[in-house]
Design an enzyme around this catalytic site. Sequence first.
Site, mmCIF file in Angstrom:
data_model
loop_
_atom_site.group_PDB
_atom_site.id
_atom_site.type_symbol
_atom_site.label_atom_id
_atom_site.label_comp_id
_atom_site.label_asym_id
_atom_site.label_seq_id
_atom_site.Cartn_x
_atom_site.Cartn_y
_atom_site.Cartn_z
ATOM 1 N N LYS A 1 0.839 -1.197 0.000
ATOM 2 C CA LYS A 1 0.000 0.000 0.000
ATOM 3 C C LYS A 1 0.879 1.254 0.000
ATOM 4 O O LYS A 1 0.641 2.197 -0.753
ATOM 5 C CB LYS A 1 -0.930 0.002 1.229
ATOM 6 C CG LYS A 1 -2.094 -0.958 1.079
ATOM 7 C CD LYS A 1 -2.857 -1.187 2.375
ATOM 8 C CE LYS A 1 -3.940 -2.246 2.168
ATOM 9 N NZ LYS A 1 -4.628 -2.641 3.385
ATOM 10 N N GLN B 1 -4.843 -1.270 9.579
ATOM 11 C CA GLN B 1 -4.774 -2.603 8.965
ATOM 12 C C GLN B 1 -5.434 -3.643 9.882
ATOM 13 O O GLN B 1 -5.098 -3.738 11.060
ATOM 14 C CB GLN B 1 -3.302 -2.962 8.707
ATOM 15 C CG GLN B 1 -3.103 -4.289 7.996
ATOM 16 C CD GLN B 1 -3.666 -4.302 6.573
ATOM 17 O OE1 GLN B 1 -3.494 -3.368 5.803
ATOM 18 N NE2 GLN B 1 -4.359 -5.372 6.230
ATOM 19 N N ASP C 1 -10.897 3.379 4.035
ATOM 20 C CA ASP C 1 -11.349 1.991 3.888
ATOM 21 C C ASP C 1 -12.869 1.939 3.731
ATOM 22 O O ASP C 1 -13.420 0.898 3.354
ATOM 23 C CB ASP C 1 -10.947 1.168 5.125
ATOM 24 C CG ASP C 1 -9.813 0.191 4.836
ATOM 25 O OD1 ASP C 1 -9.582 -0.100 3.644
ATOM 26 O OD2 ASP C 1 -9.180 -0.272 5.797
#
Length: 300
Positions: free
Chosen positions: A57, A101, A124
Amino acid sequence: MKTTKAKIIDGKAFSHQLNQSLIPIVKKVIGEIGRPPALAVILVGEDSASQIYVHNKAKRTQEAGMKSVEHRLSSETSEKTLLDLVTALNEDNEIDGILVQLPLPKHINEHSVIQAINPEKDVDGFHIVNAGKLATGRSELVPCTPLGCLLLLRDTLGDLSGLHAVIIGRSNIVGKPLAQLLLAENTTVTIVHSKTKNISEITTQADILIVAVGQSELVKSDWIKPGACIIDVGINRIADLEKGKGKYRLVGDVDFLEVAQKAQFITPVPGGVGPMTISCLLRNTVAAAAKRNGVEIKLK
Ligand code: NAD
């Protein structure tokens, strides 16, 4: 090697195109706000798969011309310390996106941490505010994997209106948001899950079958309608007996070789949905930076 009848949907190539298309948009935002859009990624613990995801990422974020800030915390980090970091990042005007995460260590409540993120920085798309906006047709930041599936479907099939999409799996991060996205495209959506009876009777009616379960090669060719479009979200690590002891390979939730003889389109694993997830994270980061700073941009 066995040839496949279906056309393989090349998620890797499509994600590369998408990443390239973001570069001029990132430049426009930099021109207007005087700094690159910035993504903060928090990783708690030493989970090896998560470390690889976070590394990838960060790399792609920088390649797109944006700034990546990593916060790596030990697996013993308390929930309070993590929440304090999220609060500090919420208040930092030079951070546009925050990603925690998952999974988090068991002693930390994932829900509390996700809900602590400012919804405007929730790249997200997991915050309840963003889930609610998606469910009511006012989507802003949409979960990356479902968005990646939608972009692949639009690119492959064009207009999705009137098609019957069946989704296997009802998780908050894939199945449910994807159902909302597909409803907004005027598809007819059915969700099936672990408690559904006679699943294959339903999946064989699908023009589009999306599988997000987490069970290697669960979907066989007698589960699908001839000519269907198959999107395999699953990522499963299985022993690679050809390569020897201790070696692994990745497979999806679909028995690729079998299903590819009957489907018209199919995503491979790896190289299908996976790369699209990261592209959509980049897309959300530049979108968040633009929105927070009043810059008008147009995304595909
Ligand atoms: P999850 O465990 O949260 O949800 C799995 C879903 O599958 C559940 O809704 C469950 O009801 C359903 N299910 C379980 N067994 C079933 C069965 N036998 N028949 C029908 N339904 C069944 O998983 P998730 O987070 O949605 O992830 C699903 C898969 O997608 C995993 O392999 C995960 O690694 C992968 N994934 C990939 C990406 C990507 O970037 N490609 C992103 C997220 C998840």
